[in-house]
Design an enzyme around this catalytic site. Structure first.
Site, PDB file in Angstrom:
ATOM      1  N   TYR A 142      11.966 -23.923  -8.658  1.00 18.47           N
ATOM      2  CA  TYR A 142      10.640 -24.891  -7.384  1.00 18.47           C
ATOM      3  C   TYR A 142       9.576 -24.868  -8.010  1.00 18.47           C
ATOM      4  O   TYR A 142       9.679 -23.013  -7.723  1.00 18.47           O
ATOM      5  CB  TYR A 142      11.638 -24.695  -6.215  1.00 18.47           C
ATOM      6  N   GLY A 174       8.987 -31.968  -4.066  1.00 17.93           N
ATOM      7  CA  GLY A 174       9.662 -32.280  -3.280  1.00 17.93           C
ATOM      8  C   GLY A 174      10.873 -33.135  -2.799  1.00 17.93           C
ATOM      9  O   GLY A 174      11.661 -32.589  -3.433  1.00 17.93           O
ATOM     10  N   HIS A 204      -0.977 -36.609  -5.698  1.00 16.21           N
ATOM     11  CA  HIS A 204      -1.678 -36.092  -4.761  1.00 16.21           C
ATOM     12  C   HIS A 204      -2.815 -36.622  -4.053  1.00 16.21           C
ATOM     13  O   HIS A 204      -2.981 -36.299  -3.069  1.00 16.21           O
ATOM     14  CB  HIS A 204      -0.554 -34.352  -3.611  1.00 16.21           C
ATOM     15  N   ASN A 260      -0.420 -26.937  -1.485  1.00 16.32           N
ATOM     16  CA  ASN A 260       0.699 -26.432  -0.468  1.00 16.32           C
ATOM     17  C   ASN A 260      -0.041 -24.949   0.863  1.00 16.32           C
ATOM     18  O   ASN A 260       0.674 -24.172   1.100  1.00 16.32           O
ATOM     19  CB  ASN A 260       1.246 -25.528  -0.858  1.00 16.32           C
ATOM     20  N   ARG A 283     -16.289 -26.479  43.926  1.00 16.80           N
ATOM     21  CA  ARG A 283     -16.469 -24.822  44.765  1.00 16.80           C
ATOM     22  C   ARG A 283     -14.589 -24.736  43.180  1.00 16.80           C
ATOM     23  O   ARG A 283     -14.861 -22.925  42.838  1.00 16.80           O
ATOM     24  CB  ARG A 283     -15.436 -25.056  45.324  1.00 16.80           C
TER      25      ARG A 283
END
Length: 519
Positions: free
Chosen positions: A61, A68, A91, A204, A292
């Site tokens: 891969y 993807g 992309h 990535n 306070r």
């Protein structure tokens, strides 16, 4: 740390992560980046592993497959360079306004940090070229929308990788946007021809959301301390009691941030002639919650910030990529790119910021209300009725707080599946980071309005002596262009000057010569 001094010091990128100070030095102060020889050697070694795998027939891969949902296709050697170019080009699909220069520089630096870890399989040439881009002041044009915070900040990182290839547009050191090829040529930088895995490795990571987290942590730390100061000034202006700040009260509820905020307020109020001694109306047994409980609210924000910094430090020590080259030579797919750890704390900080703004606005409103301000004129006006004083400044503050409440709605609880259901759960961390930046800008303005109101109210307490630290704030804020009590005038410039005073850190700097370093 003196960041101006830090800016002239080289930031060395090695194999063992980096620090938040390094990120800020590069992103905001243009520190020069140097890649260590050890990092170059580790990168070269992991690259050899990738090249050996690329020469084998087995699909790997990111090396010899699609991406993807398209990872089922084996890519032949003659198409692999095109594959890497194509992933970057396709992309780089961001839309919307440009992202701020400091965010893009942080994103690039953090991706460089991971590439230099020797876990991504890129060539040394890639990281050397990325360092050259940063050092030349070339900033890719990155757009607001395009990251789901999973599989990395994909579109933002792709636009940066596109510049590395000499494509798309970038901003030069002069602030002018031009074609990337033109800018690279002008600085003697050769575009990179990407090889196996390199396109994927450039995209990535959680670098954008992490860079924004690191800068947000620095900004919120300063703003929480600023809020401690303005809370102390409001307490003083309302003739409140400093007894609630006693250390023994906070020791018995040992949240560290609460103790720090109480100590900050107590030191700002040290030597005051106004606290708890001049209640001309009915004596008060207790002050309102917004006075306070100021240390409890700001302190909870401090402790949330401490957790966010822990997460950021872990991410800064990480090498986020998929697949990753392991020390034993295996190249393995993984899910470390998921942005959930970063997204959660970005959302946590937006919640803390909104609540800090909310309590600051309540103190401001109390200063302006004659029924609750213990003798101050309505709206701190010179001639109420003729003058409106700070009435509408509080409207502006309330509008900002309302916006911050909307921004506090978590982004990380959302998820929209993508990539044909291969990427079926995402973090939305980039969105969480973007809204946090907006929220911190709003918080700066909210604190600025309280500062304007509290300083005016203190000065209206004629005949009473404020603390030395408060007196130092009064001098500094007036020198910064924020005028004191008087007839109505064009108020926006005063508010803008107060905002700049808070944002720059000058509020904290004004009191620390008196109080010593605040927490």
């Amino acid at each position: 740390m003196d960041m101006q001094m830090r800016a002239v010091t080289d930031v060395v990128v090695g194999t063992s992560g980096t620090t938040a100070d390094d990120v800020i030095a590069v992103a905001r102060h243009d520190a020069r980046v140097v890649v260590s020889p050890e990092a170059l050697a580790a990168v070269a070694a992991s690259r050899q592993i990738v090249e050996d795998l690329a020469a084998k027939p087995d699909p790997v891969y990111g090396v010899s497959t699609g991406f993807g949902a398209l990872a089922v296709r084996h890519i032949s050697p003659e198409l692999r360079a095109q594959l890497q170019r194509n992933i970057v080009r396709s992309h780089a699909a961001g839309m919307g306004p440009r992202v701020e220069r400091e965010v893009v520089r942080a994103l690039m630096f953090l991706r460089l940090k991971t590439l230099a870890s020797g876990r991504t399989g890129v060539r040394p040439l890639v990281i050397e070229t990325m360092a050259a881009l940063l050092n030349a002041g070339i900033t890719p044009v990155v757009h607001e929308y395009g990251s789901l915070g999973c599989s990395g900040d994909l579109a933002p990182l792709s636009h940066c990788a596109l510049t590395l290839m000499g494509e798309g547009e970038a901003e030069g050191p002069d602030g002018v946007v031009a074609p990337a090829a033109q800018l690279l040529a002008a600085h003697g930088i050769e575009p990179v021809e990407l090889r196996e895995k390199e396109g994927l490795a450039l995209l990535n990571g959680t670098d954008g959301m992490l860079g924004m987290l690191v800068m947000a942590c620095a900004d919120l730390s300063r703003l929480i301390t600023s809020a401690d100061i303005t809370a102390a000034l409001s307490l003083e202006a309302l003739l409140g009691s400093e007894k609630v700040l006693a250390p023994e009260l906070h020791t018995i509820r040992p949240h560290p941030g609460q103790g720090t905020s109480a100590d900050n307020m107590l030191r700002v109020l040290g030597g005051s002639g106004m606290t708890g001694h001049h209640q001309d109306d009915a004596p008060r047994v207790q002050d309102a919650y917004s006075i306070r409980c100021a240390p409890q609210v700001a302190g909870a924000g401090r402790d949330t910030l401490a957790h966010a910094r822990l997460v950021a430090d872990r991410e800064l020590a990480a090498a986020v990529d998929n697949p990753v080259v392991l020390p034993d030579g295996r190249v393995e797919s993984n899910g470390n790119f998921h942005g959930a750890p970063v997204a959660y704390v970005l959302d946590f900080l937006a919640i803390a910021a909104a609540d800090l703004a909310s309590i600051a606005e309540r103190r401001t409103d109390r200063l302006l209300d004659k029924n609750r301000s213990h003798g101050l004129p309505p709206f701190l006006a010179a001639d109420p009725g003729v003058d409106s004083g700070l009435m509408i400044a509080q409207y502006t503050q309330a509008a900002l707080v309302s916006e911050m409440k909307r921004l506090a709605v978590p982004a990380s609880v959302d998820s929209i599946p993508s990539s044909a259901m291969q990427e079926d759960h995402v973090s939305m961390g980039w969105s969480a980071a973007r809204k946090l930046r907006t929220a911190l800008g709003a918080l700066t303005r909210v604190i600025a309005v309280e500062l304007v109101a509290a300083t005016r109210a203190v000065e209206l307490r004629t005949g009473l002596t404020p603390s030395p630290a408060t007196a130092a704030v009064l001098r500094a804020v007036r020198e910064a262009g924020v005028e004191g009590p008087g007839e109505d005038r064009f108020l926006a410039p005063d508010l803008a000057a107060a905002e700049a005073f808070v944002r720059s850190g000058r509020l904290v700097a004004a009191v620390e010569p008196v109080t010593g370093p605040l927490g």
